[in-house]
Design a protein around this motif. Sequence first.
Motif, PDB file in Angstrom:
ATOM      1  N   ILE A 137       0.848  -1.197   0.000  1.00 45.47           N
ATOM      2  CA  ILE A 137       0.000   0.000   0.000  1.00 45.47           C
ATOM      3  C   ILE A 137       0.886   1.251   0.000  1.00 45.47           C
ATOM      4  O   ILE A 137       0.624   2.210  -0.724  1.00 45.47           O
ATOM      5  CB  ILE A 137      -0.973  -0.007   1.200  1.00 45.47           C
ATOM      6  CG1 ILE A 137      -2.031  -1.105   0.998  1.00 45.47           C
ATOM      7  CG2 ILE A 137      -1.634   1.363   1.369  1.00 45.47           C
ATOM      8  CD1 ILE A 137      -2.877  -1.379   2.222  1.00 45.47           C
ATOM      9  N   GLY A 138       1.949   1.240   0.800  1.00 43.69           N
ATOM     10  CA  GLY A 138       2.899   2.366   0.808  1.00 43.69           C
ATOM     11  C   GLY A 138       3.504   2.589  -0.564  1.00 43.69           C
ATOM     12  O   GLY A 138       3.614   3.733  -1.034  1.00 43.69           O
ATOM     13  N   THR A 154       2.985   6.043  -5.920  1.00 41.30           N
ATOM     14  CA  THR A 154       2.708   6.240  -7.359  1.00 41.30           C
ATOM     15  C   THR A 154       1.725   7.380  -7.598  1.00 41.30           C
ATOM     16  O   THR A 154       1.555   7.793  -8.743  1.00 41.30           O
ATOM     17  CB  THR A 154       2.151   4.955  -8.020  1.00 41.30           C
ATOM     18  OG1 THR A 154       0.832   4.690  -7.526  1.00 41.30           O
ATOM     19  CG2 THR A 154       3.068   3.769  -7.793  1.00 41.30           C
ATOM     20  N   TRP A 155       1.074   7.852  -6.539  1.00 40.89           N
ATOM     21  CA  TRP A 155       0.104   8.932  -6.693  1.00 40.89           C
ATOM     22  C   TRP A 155       0.838  10.217  -7.057  1.00 40.89           C
ATOM     23  O   TRP A 155       1.889  10.530  -6.495  1.00 40.89           O
ATOM     24  CB  TRP A 155      -0.692   9.141  -5.416  1.00 40.89           C
ATOM     25  CG  TRP A 155      -1.595   7.993  -5.069  1.00 40.89           C
ATOM     26  CD1 TRP A 155      -1.887   6.904  -5.827  1.00 40.89           C
ATOM     27  CD2 TRP A 155      -2.323   7.837  -3.844  1.00 40.89           C
ATOM     28  NE1 TRP A 155      -2.751   6.076  -5.162  1.00 40.89           N
ATOM     29  CE2 TRP A 155      -3.036   6.621  -3.938  1.00 40.89           C
ATOM     30  CE3 TRP A 155      -2.436   8.589  -2.697  1.00 40.89           C
ATOM     31  CZ2 TRP A 155      -3.856   6.153  -2.921  1.00 40.89           C
ATOM     32  CZ3 TRP A 155      -3.257   8.128  -1.674  1.00 40.89           C
ATOM     33  CH2 TRP A 155      -3.959   6.927  -1.793  1.00 40.89           C
ATOM     34  N   HIS A 204     -12.761   2.896  -4.665  1.00 38.65           N
ATOM     35  CA  HIS A 204     -11.815   2.902  -5.776  1.00 38.65           C
ATOM     36  C   HIS A 204     -11.022   1.604  -5.797  1.00 38.65           C
ATOM     37  O   HIS A 204     -10.776   0.998  -4.754  1.00 38.65           O
ATOM     38  CB  HIS A 204     -10.841   4.074  -5.644  1.00 38.65           C
ATOM     39  CG  HIS A 204     -11.505   5.400  -5.577  1.00 38.65           C
ATOM     40  ND1 HIS A 204     -11.925   6.078  -6.693  1.00 38.65           N
ATOM     41  CD2 HIS A 204     -11.851   6.172  -4.512  1.00 38.65           C
ATOM     42  CE1 HIS A 204     -12.491   7.220  -6.324  1.00 38.65           C
ATOM     43  NE2 HIS A 204     -12.452   7.296  -5.013  1.00 38.65           N
ATOM     44  N   THR A 205     -10.582   1.223  -6.984  1.00 40.13           N
ATOM     45  CA  THR A 205      -9.727   0.053  -7.168  1.00 40.13           C
ATOM     46  C   THR A 205      -8.412   0.525  -7.760  1.00 40.13           C
ATOM     47  O   THR A 205      -8.425   1.207  -8.799  1.00 40.13           O
ATOM     48  CB  THR A 205     -10.397  -0.958  -8.118  1.00 40.13           C
ATOM     49  OG1 THR A 205     -11.659  -1.326  -7.566  1.00 40.13           O
ATOM     50  CG2 THR A 205      -9.546  -2.204  -8.290  1.00 40.13           C
ATOM     51  N   PRO A 206      -7.279   0.193  -7.130  1.00 40.95           N
ATOM     52  CA  PRO A 206      -5.995   0.588  -7.722  1.00 40.95           C
ATOM     53  C   PRO A 206      -5.887   0.091  -9.160  1.00 40.95           C
ATOM     54  O   PRO A 206      -6.266  -1.032  -9.480  1.00 40.95           O
ATOM     55  CB  PRO A 206      -4.967  -0.116  -6.821  1.00 40.95           C
ATOM     56  CG  PRO A 206      -5.661  -0.228  -5.505  1.00 40.95           C
ATOM     57  CD  PRO A 206      -7.105  -0.516  -5.861  1.00 40.95           C
ATOM     58  N   PHE A 232      -5.557   8.718  -8.589  1.00 36.83           N
ATOM     59  CA  PHE A 232      -5.820   9.418  -7.333  1.00 36.83           C
ATOM     60  C   PHE A 232      -5.671  10.919  -7.551  1.00 36.83           C
ATOM     61  O   PHE A 232      -4.770  11.368  -8.260  1.00 36.83           O
ATOM     62  CB  PHE A 232      -4.858   8.944  -6.239  1.00 36.83           C
ATOM     63  CG  PHE A 232      -5.242   9.442  -4.885  1.00 36.83           C
ATOM     64  CD1 PHE A 232      -6.147   8.740  -4.115  1.00 36.83           C
ATOM     65  CD2 PHE A 232      -4.731  10.635  -4.384  1.00 36.83           C
ATOM     66  CE1 PHE A 232      -6.535   9.210  -2.861  1.00 36.83           C
ATOM     67  CE2 PHE A 232      -5.109  11.104  -3.157  1.00 36.83           C
ATOM     68  CZ  PHE A 232      -6.010  10.393  -2.389  1.00 36.83           C
ATOM     69  N   ARG A 233      -6.531  11.691  -6.911  1.00 37.38           N
ATOM     70  CA  ARG A 233      -6.526  13.150  -7.050  1.00 37.38           C
ATOM     71  C   ARG A 233      -6.203  13.810  -5.709  1.00 37.38           C
ATOM     72  O   ARG A 233      -6.839  13.511  -4.695  1.00 37.38           O
ATOM     73  CB  ARG A 233      -7.896  13.660  -7.514  1.00 37.38           C
ATOM     74  CG  ARG A 233      -8.425  12.991  -8.749  1.00 37.38           C
ATOM     75  CD  ARG A 233      -7.887  13.671  -9.989  1.00 37.38           C
ATOM     76  NE  ARG A 233      -8.514  13.123 -11.175  1.00 37.38           N
ATOM     77  CZ  ARG A 233      -7.841  12.527 -12.148  1.00 37.38           C
ATOM     78  NH1 ARG A 233      -6.551  12.399 -12.081  1.00 37.38           N
ATOM     79  NH2 ARG A 233      -8.471  12.071 -13.199  1.00 37.38           N
ATOM     80  N   GLU A 234      -5.251  14.725  -5.726  1.00 36.78           N
ATOM     81  CA  GLU A 234      -4.907  15.497  -4.528  1.00 36.78           C
ATOM     82  C   GLU A 234      -6.132  16.230  -3.997  1.00 36.78           C
ATOM     83  O   GLU A 234      -6.308  16.378  -2.782  1.00 36.78           O
ATOM     84  CB  GLU A 234      -3.795  16.489  -4.848  1.00 36.78           C
ATOM     85  CG  GLU A 234      -3.457  17.402  -3.688  1.00 36.78           C
ATOM     86  CD  GLU A 234      -2.516  18.527  -4.063  1.00 36.78           C
ATOM     87  OE1 GLU A 234      -2.011  19.173  -3.132  1.00 36.78           O
ATOM     88  OE2 GLU A 234      -2.298  18.772  -5.270  1.00 36.78           O
TER      89      GLU A 234
END
Length: 169
Positions: free
Chosen positions: A60-61, A66-67, A141-143, A148-150
């Motif tokens: 997960i980290g 990657t975001w 959401h599914t990776p 992903f949005r800030e």
Amino acid sequence: MDRYSHDVNHTAESFLLVKASLERHRRTNTQEDHSAGSETDTIHWASCKDFTVQVGKEQIGAYIQTWEIPSSWLYSLDFLYSTEEEHNTIYHYRARFSTPTARKPIQGTASVYFAVEVSKNKPQTIPVDVHFIVESNRLIHTPGKCRFREKWLADVIESKALLRSTVNL
């Protein structure tokens, strides 16, 4: 009253992730869906047999890295608990984000909750299923299926600030 409402660690977001997992299992019980992730999925998730709480935290980290969010966003990632369901075990994690500065080291936080589903019935060589939900949102959401949005984090912090300004505690 549902079985999760008695524990303060079980958040509404975690409940939604479990509920969605059960719904996905019911839908795919008759049809297998091991479709590959899109080109945004850069993490090769561990197989069910190789999964541990620590491996989940590390992956997960790596996924969060990657975001495309500015480096000013810092986060801590914690394993919360696991839930045993009929067809899988769900491991729950929370990433808590903030943007501390020298002038304001304590600011609002925004959490992203992750659920890692380890199947009990499917072949143990398939990858775990991973889903996440942003605090106070309902969309799961599914990776690899979305970017992903800030703004999602900023909106949570802004909402909390507005609530604090209207409620005098």
